[in-house]
Write a protein that holds these residues in place. Sequence first.
Motif, short mmCIF file in Angstrom:
data_model
loop_
_atom_site.label_atom_id
_atom_site.label_comp_id
_atom_site.label_asym_id
_atom_site.label_seq_id
_atom_site.Cartn_x
_atom_site.Cartn_y
_atom_site.Cartn_z
N ILE A 1 0.84 -1.19 0.00
CA ILE A 1 0.00 0.00 0.00
C ILE A 1 0.88 1.24 0.00
CG2 ILE A 1 -0.18 0.20 2.52
CD1 ILE A 1 -3.16 0.99 2.07
N GLY A 2 0.37 2.33 -0.56
CA GLY A 2 1.13 3.57 -0.60
C GLY A 2 1.50 4.04 0.80
N VAL A 3 2.77 4.36 0.99
CA VAL A 3 3.21 4.88 2.28
C VAL A 3 2.49 6.20 2.57
CG1 VAL A 3 5.20 5.78 3.56
CG2 VAL A 3 5.46 3.77 2.09
N HIS A 4 2.27 6.98 1.51
CA HIS A 4 1.58 8.26 1.62
C HIS A 4 0.41 8.31 0.65
CE1 HIS A 4 5.07 9.56 3.87
NE2 HIS A 4 5.86 9.37 2.83
N GLU A 5 -0.43 9.30 0.82
CA GLU A 5 -1.46 9.61 -0.18
C GLU A 5 -0.76 10.15 -1.43
OE1 GLU A 5 -4.55 10.98 3.35
OE2 GLU A 5 -2.86 12.22 2.69
N ILE A 6 -1.39 9.99 -2.59
CA ILE A 6 -0.81 10.49 -3.84
C ILE A 6 -0.64 12.00 -3.74
CG2 ILE A 6 -1.16 10.77 -6.32
CD1 ILE A 6 -0.43 7.92 -5.43
N THR A 7 0.58 12.48 -4.02
CA THR A 7 0.91 13.88 -3.83
C THR A 7 0.59 14.71 -5.08
OG1 THR A 7 3.16 13.63 -4.63
CG2 THR A 7 2.77 13.25 -2.27
N ILE A 8 0.61 16.01 -4.89
CA ILE A 8 0.40 16.92 -6.03
C ILE A 8 1.48 16.69 -7.09
CG2 ILE A 8 0.51 19.35 -6.71
CD1 ILE A 8 -0.91 20.04 -4.11
N THR B 1 -13.75 17.34 -4.53
CA THR B 1 -13.77 18.20 -3.35
C THR B 1 -12.36 18.34 -2.79
OG1 THR B 1 -13.99 16.71 -1.45
CG2 THR B 1 -15.94 17.00 -2.81
N ILE B 2 -12.15 19.40 -1.97
CA ILE B 2 -10.83 19.61 -1.37
C ILE B 2 -10.60 18.69 -0.17
CG2 ILE B 2 -10.52 21.98 -2.12
CD1 ILE B 2 -11.51 22.82 0.68
N THR B 3 -11.56 17.87 0.16
CA THR B 3 -11.38 16.93 1.28
C THR B 3 -11.15 15.50 0.81
OG1 THR B 3 -13.78 16.60 1.43
CG2 THR B 3 -12.82 18.35 2.79
N LEU B 4 -11.05 15.29 -0.50
CA LEU B 4 -10.92 13.93 -1.04
C LEU B 4 -9.69 13.79 -1.92
CD1 LEU B 4 -14.42 12.50 -2.01
CD2 LEU B 4 -12.69 11.45 -0.58
N GLY B 5 -8.89 12.74 -1.65
CA GLY B 5 -7.77 12.34 -2.50
C GLY B 5 -7.76 10.82 -2.59
N PHE B 6 -6.57 10.22 -2.68
CA PHE B 6 -6.52 8.76 -2.76
C PHE B 6 -5.10 8.26 -2.54
CE2 PHE B 6 -5.32 10.19 -6.89
CZ PHE B 6 -4.60 9.18 -7.53
#
Length: 704
Positions: free
Chosen positions: A474-481, A692-697
């Motif tokens: 699994i990704g160590v972090h959320e997908i970054t900009i 939305t600004i509260t959702l990423g992946f």
Amino acid sequence: MIKILNLPKTLSLKFFISFTMLIALQFNLSSPANAKRLALIIGNDLYANVTPLKKAVNDADAISSTLTDLGFQTHLYSNLNRRSMNAALAEFTNEIEKGDEVLFFFSGHGISVRGENYLLPTDVPKVAPGQEGFITREAFSENEIIQSLQDKRVRVSILILDACRNNPFPRKGTRSIGRSIGLGRTSAPPEGTFVMYSAGVGQEALDRLSDDDPHPNSVYTRKLIPLMKEEGLQIVRVAKRLRSEVENLARTAKGGAHKQYPSYYDELRGDFFFKPGKRSEKNTVADADEILWQAIEKSNKSSDFEFYLKEHPTGRYSSIARLKLIQLKNKDTIKAEKEKPLIVKDADDKLWSEVRGSRRSLEVEAYIHKFPRGKYIAEARRILELLRHAEYREYSRIKALEEKKVAVVTPKEIKKPKTRSYQFGERFQECGECPKMVVLPTGQFSMGWKDKRKGQHQYALPIHKVNINYQIAIGVHEITIKQYDAFIKQSGHDPGSLCWTNEKGRGKYRKFRNYQKNGLPYKLNYPATCVSWYDAKEYVKWLNRQIPSGGYRLPTEAEWEFAARAGRQRNWHYGNRVSFLCQFSNHAAAETKVKWRNKTCNDGVKVLSKVGGFKANPWGVYDMYGNVGEWTEDCVHYDYKGAPTNGDAWIISNNRNHGSCANRIHRGGSWLQSSPSVTSWNRQFTKPTDRTITLGFRVVKDLQ
């Protein structure tokens, strides 16, 4: 028989006013000598699971004091839970006898569900969308309260409900519990009943005019009490005068745009007076003002308003009368202007002409959000529904083709690359812009949550065993900009131009907003936001094209919870103490100003934070709680009945738990949400097209 004389217009109107006032003063059906006047008064401020109020208890105290002075035997209660409200109602109804005059006053939260109004006790649970039936069993039905009073064969039953405030159950995604604002329209009450509401259907009753409003009572109650004390004022007159006075006062709040027009239902036979007696001259003049205004309010003749101003030059409605005069005298000019052909279309027409032929649902959504009551709203909603179905069909078609291609390739036609073994906790990164991954263990865990409070979190039940007997990373972090930006530039994917943002403290959908510009810091090591579920799926496809071994995808809901729990069955991997949460999660903590903030600790961040800014869980994964919510592969199901037990995504419903792929599950909560929303087990959902600004992946990779 009364004959109508053909008197001059002015004289006829004066005669009508005098005659009406005479009838109002003389037609007073007094109460039987042995009838009691009883009142049950409840004020609820301290709600445990929904937004607390500030002035409901004050309102109850003030009403109780007033009714006691007016000869009522009052039963006053404050901050009652469900059990206590049941006991109070039972005790009160036991004291009622045939022929009594009975009043019930409630100040607190109310909600309308399926056309029926419910009053909420202080321990009403915080429920998820789709659980309307559950909340109705935890609240008190207005109709049942009315019927319990009528069963006692009372002469008069009066309900006064100052409970039309905002819906205490906020929207999640695109659904809500009950109406978004206020109470709904009740069915006709039985004979002998008078019901008063602090606002009209679909309107919000103000708890206060502003945050610094010094008055101890709500807008409605502060205007009601003086009218109850007026001698000889019949209850219908109270309700009508209350309408205009509350409406005028409410207009002074929220920039003058707030509308609060109290409603009432009258099924009394005869009259009822809070304070019986003869009307004073002062009150008679006030009633004459009111009666005359009601007679001419909807008139289109300037002479009627001229007559009103002559009779009441400083009357309650003199300002409105002068305004109506100006409008009527300029009527011909205004009409001529309206009949001129429009050279430039108004904003509604202009935007609709741009989006009506669109093949993208987001563009039609932009019109709906801009003009929720626009000229073309019905057509827009119809087109939006068609476009969403078309988009989902296209997604399903492409997915089926991809699965078919995989199915027809036999092992003989492909030489599988040699695979290496991975160890639990091992980290790897397969290209420069690829996400860093960490290998998870295999094993079994208990998915879901059962709250000690009965009926809480039904959407996380039943708890069930899930086997993750395959190896994934699994990704160590959320997908970054930075990572998302590489995908956009290399693939040419459209990042969209409509996103829900929270600029200047006001949350709404705004045009020309995407992952680069949305009111949050634009830093390459921050998680990408304004990313729809479809965007995330396209990113995964692109990522698999960069890596020969492939295997990247969105996590299933079960896989996400497995990684978040890190082998523990608690609210969070470390335990249940919310005061420790700020070490691991960027959420709405003590440094924020939102009402639902976690006051027990300070995480040092008011909005979004960089990835990895907080402690990792024992399996080496960061930001599973808060920062941004994370899309999963799963469609929406409102509980876990029939859920897969092998870690698979739950796509198709196989029982009565009606699943819907019109929404997709996301987990983990965000920087804008409270501590219960950023737990290991909390489930939320949103339309897959929404940004939305509260959702990423974040992503996972199959290692077998």
